[in-house]
Design a protein around this motif. Structure first.
Motif, PDB file in Angstrom:
ATOM      1  N   PHE A  51     -15.595 100.509 -16.535  1.00  0.00           N
ATOM      2  CA  PHE A  51     -14.542  99.768 -15.849  1.00  0.00           C
ATOM      3  C   PHE A  51     -14.408  98.349 -16.387  1.00  0.00           C
ATOM      4  O   PHE A  51     -13.650  97.539 -15.842  1.00  0.00           O
ATOM      5  CB  PHE A  51     -14.764  99.784 -14.329  1.00  0.00           C
ATOM      6  N   ALA A  52     -15.098  98.044 -17.466  1.00  0.00           N
ATOM      7  CA  ALA A  52     -14.868  96.769 -18.159  1.00  0.00           C
ATOM      8  C   ALA A  52     -13.390  96.696 -18.526  1.00  0.00           C
ATOM      9  O   ALA A  52     -12.792  97.713 -18.907  1.00  0.00           O
ATOM     10  CB  ALA A  52     -15.723  96.703 -19.423  1.00  0.00           C
ATOM     11  N   PRO A  53     -12.807  95.496 -18.424  1.00  0.00           N
ATOM     12  CA  PRO A  53     -11.401  95.375 -18.823  1.00  0.00           C
ATOM     13  C   PRO A  53     -11.278  95.431 -20.340  1.00  0.00           C
ATOM     14  O   PRO A  53     -12.226  95.108 -21.061  1.00  0.00           O
ATOM     15  CB  PRO A  53     -11.021  93.987 -18.296  1.00  0.00           C
ATOM     16  N   SER A  54     -10.126  95.845 -20.821  1.00  0.00           N
ATOM     17  CA  SER A  54      -9.872  95.768 -22.268  1.00  0.00           C
ATOM     18  C   SER A  54      -8.375  95.605 -22.474  1.00  0.00           C
ATOM     19  O   SER A  54      -7.575  96.170 -21.711  1.00  0.00           O
ATOM     20  CB  SER A  54     -10.385  97.025 -22.979  1.00  0.00           C
ATOM     21  N   MET A 164     -17.550  92.701 -23.208  1.00  0.00           N
ATOM     22  CA  MET A 164     -17.507  92.882 -21.744  1.00  0.00           C
ATOM     23  C   MET A 164     -18.145  94.206 -21.354  1.00  0.00           C
ATOM     24  O   MET A 164     -18.838  94.307 -20.344  1.00  0.00           O
ATOM     25  CB  MET A 164     -16.065  92.811 -21.252  1.00  0.00           C
ATOM     26  N   PHE A 165     -17.916  95.210 -22.160  1.00  0.00           N
ATOM     27  CA  PHE A 165     -18.517  96.514 -21.886  1.00  0.00           C
ATOM     28  C   PHE A 165     -20.046  96.423 -21.997  1.00  0.00           C
ATOM     29  O   PHE A 165     -20.774  96.914 -21.127  1.00  0.00           O
ATOM     30  CB  PHE A 165     -17.960  97.554 -22.871  1.00  0.00           C
ATOM     31  N   VAL A 166     -20.517  95.771 -23.037  1.00  0.00           N
ATOM     32  CA  VAL A 166     -21.977  95.633 -23.231  1.00  0.00           C
ATOM     33  C   VAL A 166     -22.590  94.898 -22.042  1.00  0.00           C
ATOM     34  O   VAL A 166     -23.630  95.302 -21.504  1.00  0.00           O
ATOM     35  CB  VAL A 166     -22.287  94.912 -24.576  1.00  0.00           C
ATOM     36  N   GLN A 167     -21.941  93.816 -21.612  1.00  0.00           N
ATOM     37  CA  GLN A 167     -22.449  93.082 -20.453  1.00  0.00           C
ATOM     38  C   GLN A 167     -22.436  93.977 -19.212  1.00  0.00           C
ATOM     39  O   GLN A 167     -23.381  93.973 -18.424  1.00  0.00           O
ATOM     40  CB  GLN A 167     -21.614  91.805 -20.231  1.00  0.00           C
ATOM     41  N   PRO A 182     -29.876  93.279 -25.365  1.00  0.00           N
ATOM     42  CA  PRO A 182     -28.848  93.522 -26.377  1.00  0.00           C
ATOM     43  C   PRO A 182     -29.426  93.158 -27.741  1.00  0.00           C
ATOM     44  O   PRO A 182     -30.167  92.184 -27.849  1.00  0.00           O
ATOM     45  CB  PRO A 182     -27.730  92.546 -25.981  1.00  0.00           C
ATOM     46  N   GLN A 183     -29.115  93.935 -28.794  1.00  0.00           N
ATOM     47  CA  GLN A 183     -29.777  93.698 -30.098  1.00  0.00           C
ATOM     48  C   GLN A 183     -28.816  93.875 -31.268  1.00  0.00           C
ATOM     49  O   GLN A 183     -28.488  94.994 -31.645  1.00  0.00           O
ATOM     50  CB  GLN A 183     -30.950  94.676 -30.243  1.00  0.00           C
TER      51      GLN A 183
END
Ligand SMILES: Cc1cc2nc3c(=O)[nH]c(=O)nc-3n(C[C@H](O)[C@H](O)[C@H](O)COP(=O)(O)O)c2cc1C
Length: 239
Positions: A51-54, A164-167, A182-183
């Protein structure tokens, strides 16, 4: 007031919302215990993170979710490359500007001092630093590792969406009591990851994310943040 409250509200007396707690409580975990994380938990995290915005809702993310033998196979191949042919590999994108201006240079130097200081590694100790870098490729001992890719035909705006998705993945994990890291280090070995994970040519390896339970629960945040007045400019509010 707890360290966490201070981190978020800096002296204000309002209570912390759950989401504030999760955001301010997340930090990069680099030592996991091997307690398994079930596939359903990761599926749940991804169901929420999507549900991250894009921009235009194009959802430009793809993740390879690794556990067990699949993860171990990737770790073994990357560790070998790190030990034997590190100089022959390079990320397909540049994460850092080559000539970092202040305040970013100053912050990166502070990161180096705090990070290697916390590990008891002298910043001049190249071998010890390389051993620490190698731990990235074992996903720091986490039971689950994600490899995140993006279609190379997309523009820089889509990388905003991906961030945003990664977060979201990391916050959803934190909401379930799981830690993460995160890497970007994984992007260097895209040539090894590609055949191992059947990553199609149009996909670029952006980063990895280790997910699991911390070996030791951190009580204190290692990495500070700049105060709001250092990065925000307000206008139009009443005094
Ligand atoms: C996109 C991205 C890539 C990162 N890559 C690495 C990495 O390869 N290895 C690592 O140990 N930490 C990595 N980090 C973690 C950062 O060092 C960490 O987020 C930063 O120092 C702030 O600390 P905190 O997240 O614990 O608050 C990365 C962070 C981000 C956002």
């Amino acid at each position: 007031m707890s360290v966490l409250e201070e981190a978020v509200i800096g002296g204000c007396t309002d209570g912390l919302g759950r989401i504030d707690e999760i955001m301010a409580g997340r930090s990069a975990c680099r030592e996991f215990c091997d307690t398994p994380v079930p596939r359903q938990a990761i599926e749940h995290i991804l169901r929420v993170a999507r549900f991250a915005p894009s921009g235009a809702n194009i959802q430009p993310w793809h993740v390879y979710v690794l556990a067990g033998a699949a993860k171990d196979g990737v770790s073994a191949a990357l560790l070998e490359a790190h030990e034997t042919s590190s100089g022959e590999h390079m990320s397909e994108y540049r994460y850092y500007a080559s000539d970092l201006p202040d305040p970013y240079l100053r912050r990166r130097q502070e990161f180096g001092r705090l990070f290697y200081g916390s590990l008891g590694i002298a910043q001049t100790d190249v071998e010890a630093r390389s051993r620490q870098t190698a731990k990235n490729y074992t996903f720091f001992g986490a039971p689950v590792g994600l490899i995140v890719t993006i279609d190379r035909r997309l523009e820089v705006g889509s990388w905003l969406d991906l961030g945003m998705f990664v977060q979201n993945v990391m916050l959803a994990a934190a909401g379930r009591g799981l830690q993460s890291c995160p890497q970007e280090t994984f992007s260097k070995y895209h040539r090894i990851l590609r055949p191992l994970l059947s990553i199609p040519p149009e996909q670029m390896v952006v980063c990895g994310i280790s997910i699991g339970r911390a070996r030791v629960q951190e009580t204190k945040r290692l990495m500070p943040r700049a105060n709001v007045d250092e990065f925000a400019t307000f206008a139009g509010f009443e005094a």
